[in-house]
Design an enzyme around this catalytic site. Structure first.
Site, PDB file in Angstrom:
ATOM      1  N   HIS A  14       0.859  -1.210   0.000  1.00 24.30           N
ATOM      2  CA  HIS A  14       0.000   0.000   0.000  1.00 24.30           C
ATOM      3  C   HIS A  14       0.884   1.245   0.000  1.00 24.30           C
ATOM      4  O   HIS A  14       1.369   1.666   1.044  1.00 24.30           O
ATOM      5  CB  HIS A  14      -0.906  -0.022   1.238  1.00 24.30           C
ATOM      6  CG  HIS A  14      -1.954   1.042   1.241  1.00 24.30           C
ATOM      7  ND1 HIS A  14      -3.263   0.791   1.597  1.00 24.30           N
ATOM      8  CD2 HIS A  14      -1.899   2.368   0.964  1.00 24.30           C
ATOM      9  CE1 HIS A  14      -3.956   1.902   1.521  1.00 24.30           C
ATOM     10  NE2 HIS A  14      -3.147   2.891   1.146  1.00 24.30           N
ATOM     11  N   HIS A  16       1.404   5.353  -1.657  1.00 23.37           N
ATOM     12  CA  HIS A  16       0.947   6.498  -2.461  1.00 23.37           C
ATOM     13  C   HIS A  16       2.181   7.119  -3.087  1.00 23.37           C
ATOM     14  O   HIS A  16       2.936   7.835  -2.422  1.00 23.37           O
ATOM     15  CB  HIS A  16       0.202   7.504  -1.587  1.00 23.37           C
ATOM     16  CG  HIS A  16      -1.070   6.946  -1.037  1.00 23.37           C
ATOM     17  ND1 HIS A  16      -2.271   6.995  -1.727  1.00 23.37           N
ATOM     18  CD2 HIS A  16      -1.333   6.278   0.112  1.00 23.37           C
ATOM     19  CE1 HIS A  16      -3.207   6.386  -1.022  1.00 23.37           C
ATOM     20  NE2 HIS A  16      -2.672   5.934   0.108  1.00 23.37           N
ATOM     21  N   LYS A 103      -9.312  -0.737  -5.863  1.00 21.24           N
ATOM     22  CA  LYS A 103      -9.371  -0.108  -4.539  1.00 21.24           C
ATOM     23  C   LYS A 103     -10.664   0.682  -4.401  1.00 21.24           C
ATOM     24  O   LYS A 103     -10.974   1.517  -5.262  1.00 21.24           O
ATOM     25  CB  LYS A 103      -8.166   0.837  -4.386  1.00 21.24           C
ATOM     26  CG  LYS A 103      -8.186   1.715  -3.132  1.00 21.24           C
ATOM     27  CD  LYS A 103      -7.753   0.943  -1.903  1.00 21.24           C
ATOM     28  CE  LYS A 103      -7.897   1.749  -0.623  1.00 21.24           C
ATOM     29  NZ  LYS A 103      -6.782   2.634  -0.348  1.00 21.24           N
ATOM     30  N   HIS A 142     -10.650   0.816   1.760  1.00 26.09           N
ATOM     31  CA  HIS A 142     -10.434   1.761   2.850  1.00 26.09           C
ATOM     32  C   HIS A 142     -11.651   1.590   3.758  1.00 26.09           C
ATOM     33  O   HIS A 142     -12.739   2.067   3.449  1.00 26.09           O
ATOM     34  CB  HIS A 142     -10.325   3.198   2.318  1.00 26.09           C
ATOM     35  CG  HIS A 142     -10.060   4.182   3.412  1.00 26.09           C
ATOM     36  ND1 HIS A 142      -8.898   4.910   3.490  1.00 26.09           N
ATOM     37  CD2 HIS A 142     -10.792   4.522   4.501  1.00 26.09           C
ATOM     38  CE1 HIS A 142      -8.931   5.672   4.578  1.00 26.09           C
ATOM     39  NE2 HIS A 142     -10.076   5.457   5.205  1.00 26.09           N
ATOM     40  N   HIS A 179      -4.928  -0.797   6.012  1.00 29.37           N
ATOM     41  CA  HIS A 179      -4.449  -0.008   7.164  1.00 29.37           C
ATOM     42  C   HIS A 179      -5.377  -0.060   8.376  1.00 29.37           C
ATOM     43  O   HIS A 179      -5.894   0.951   8.827  1.00 29.37           O
ATOM     44  CB  HIS A 179      -4.171   1.448   6.768  1.00 29.37           C
ATOM     45  CG  HIS A 179      -5.211   2.069   5.865  1.00 29.37           C
ATOM     46  ND1 HIS A 179      -6.548   2.119   6.180  1.00 29.37           N
ATOM     47  CD2 HIS A 179      -5.089   2.672   4.657  1.00 29.37           C
ATOM     48  CE1 HIS A 179      -7.186   2.727   5.203  1.00 29.37           C
ATOM     49  NE2 HIS A 179      -6.334   3.070   4.265  1.00 29.37           N
ATOM     50  N   ASP A 252       0.977   2.393   3.616  1.00 28.90           N
ATOM     51  CA  ASP A 252       0.184   3.609   3.390  1.00 28.90           C
ATOM     52  C   ASP A 252       1.063   4.856   3.453  1.00 28.90           C
ATOM     53  O   ASP A 252       0.634   5.896   3.935  1.00 28.90           O
ATOM     54  CB  ASP A 252      -0.969   3.711   4.394  1.00 28.90           C
ATOM     55  CG  ASP A 252      -2.053   4.671   3.920  1.00 28.90           C
ATOM     56  OD1 ASP A 252      -2.062   5.025   2.725  1.00 28.90           O
ATOM     57  OD2 ASP A 252      -2.893   5.070   4.753  1.00 28.90           O
TER      58      ASP A 252
HETATM   59  O1  DOR Z   1      -3.897   9.108   5.710  1.00 29.14           O
HETATM   60  C1  DOR Z   1      -4.193   8.763   4.582  1.00 29.14           C
HETATM   61  N1  DOR Z   1      -3.636   9.336   3.509  1.00 29.14           N
HETATM   62  N2  DOR Z   1      -5.066   7.775   4.430  1.00 29.14           N
HETATM   63  C2  DOR Z   1      -5.531   7.438   3.232  1.00 29.14           C
HETATM   64  O2  DOR Z   1      -6.343   6.564   3.155  1.00 29.14           O
HETATM   65  C3  DOR Z   1      -5.107   8.166   2.014  1.00 29.14           C
HETATM   66  C4  DOR Z   1      -3.813   8.791   2.204  1.00 29.14           C
HETATM   67  C5  DOR Z   1      -3.448   9.810   1.150  1.00 29.14           C
HETATM   68  O3  DOR Z   1      -3.696   9.550  -0.037  1.00 29.14           O
HETATM   69  O4  DOR Z   1      -2.880  10.827   1.489  1.00 29.14           O
HETATM   70 ZN    ZN Z   2      -3.727   4.843   1.433  1.00 29.64          ZN
END
Ligand code: DOR
Ligand code: ZN
Length: 345
Positions: A14, A16, A103, A142, A179, A252
């Site tokens: 996971h 980003h 997702k 999520h 998460h 995450d």
């Molecule tokens: O804290 C988070 N940030 N939780 C998420 O589910 C998305 C993520 C984000 O994309 O910044």
């Molecule tokens: Zn995330």
């Protein structure tokens, strides 16, 4: 006392990675120690919704990797966002383009979820989930709902009945509850079949709500789901270090620039990539289960996704270091803290 850890390259299920310019900043950090990383689709301005988006984002990532000195052996695993409009055809086309999962973000619960799923049980989306079940591709969720009169700290609890209902309606659908942040979520995932698993982040193994709002507001610890109570954190540590294959790493890691975090309505997300294997080693050692670290970081996730294990290793040595206050435009998780394990390249 052990002073060296040799670890199979991680699978971070996971991540980003964002789009440029942040992509160029953050991707090489994960690629240093991970063999694979699941690229989350909630990018902006272009979200990853179709086969064409998958191919485009994969190229963007590859382009950055090609420019990275040393390059590493890193493979991005692509996903698409599942929205109300996502059809079985869109799903099948995305798999053919290499996506490993879909997702689902419930509407309005986190960063870039303003077009998230409104209904997990509409006839249309049920067809889509059925298609995912038939082709054996996981639905990543999520697991929070923004209901009326529901505190942010209860959003995961109120999602769990939806998970139970989904698992009942689609008994063979692979589901990953992403998460997880509560003891209840741990218990719920444990009670479900082998096809239902959960990812756990490093920051939810470290933080409670006190670390977000208990001693002045600490925006760099703010994330969704919010870190919870001490019992919740204990249950997560227990789950991660227990050797139960239902629980595996999904960091995450969610970078936002310092400006986007330190403002009114600061963005949610913890940038854990720069400290990930190091802090996990510390947590597992403290729990007395360093021997189970590799299962959590590099085996159970691969098994769940039916992937071969990564071949290469990374090495950590016991040597104190201080996490930088800022890396590029982003403040990393545990900025300024002293950590005990270092990654040697
Ligand atoms: O804290 C988070 N940030 N939780 C998420 O589910 C998305 C993520 C984000 O994309 O910044
Ligand atoms: Zn995330």
């Amino acid at each position: 006392m052990q002073d060296k850890i040799i670890l199979r390259r991680l699978d971070d299920m996971h991540c980003h990675f964002r789009l440029d310019p942040l992509l160029t900043e953050v991707l090489p950090v994960t690629a240093q120690y991970a063999g694979r990383g699941i690229a989350m689709p909630n990018t902006r301005p272009r979200a990853i919704l179709t086969r064409n988006d998958v191919l485009w984002y994969h190229d963007e990532i590859k382009r950055v990797l090609d420019r990275t000195p040393n390059r590493f052996s890193f493979e991005p695993l692509m996903t698409i966002e599942v929205r109300d409009i996502t059809t079985p055809r869109i799903i099948i086309n995305a798999w053919q383009a290499g996506a490993v999962a879909g997702k689902a973000y419930p509407l309005g619960v986190t960063t870039n979820s303003n077009e998230g799923l409104r209904d997990f049980f509409s006839p249309k989306i049920s067809e889509t989930f059925k298609a995912m079940q038939d082709i054996g591709k996981p639905l990543l969720i999520h697991g929070e709902l923004d209901l009326e009169r529901t505190l942010v700290t209860k959003r995961e609890d109120v999602f769990l009945p939806t998970l139970l209902k989904l698992a009942e309606k689609f008994p063979n659908l692979k589901i990953v509850l992403e998460h997880i942040s509560t003891k209840k979520a741990v218990e719920t995932v444990k009670q479900l079949g082998k096809n239902v698993a959960a990812t756990i982040t490093a920051h939810h193994l470290c933080l409670t709500l006190n670390d977000v709002i208990g001693y002045g507001i600490q925006p760099h610890n703010g994330c969704m789901p919010m870190p919870k109570d001490f019992d919740d954190r204990d249950a997560l540590i227990e789950a991660a270090t227990s050797g139960n294959p239902k629980f595996f790493l999904g960091s995450d890691t969610a970078p936002h620039s310092r400006e986007k975090k330190e403002c009114s309505r600061g963005a949610c997300g913890v940038y854990s990539a720069p400290v990930l294997p190091q802090i996990l080693a510390e947590i597992f050692e403290k729990a007395g289960h360093l021997d189970r670290l590799e299962d959590f970081t590099s085996r159970f996730g691969a098994n769940f996704y039916d992937l071969p294990l990564n071949k290469d290793d990374i090495t950590l040595i016991r040597k104190e270091w201080t996490v930088p206050e800022q890396i590029g435009s982003v403040v990393p998780f545990l900025a300024g803290a002293k950590l005990q394990w270092q990654l040697v390249s």
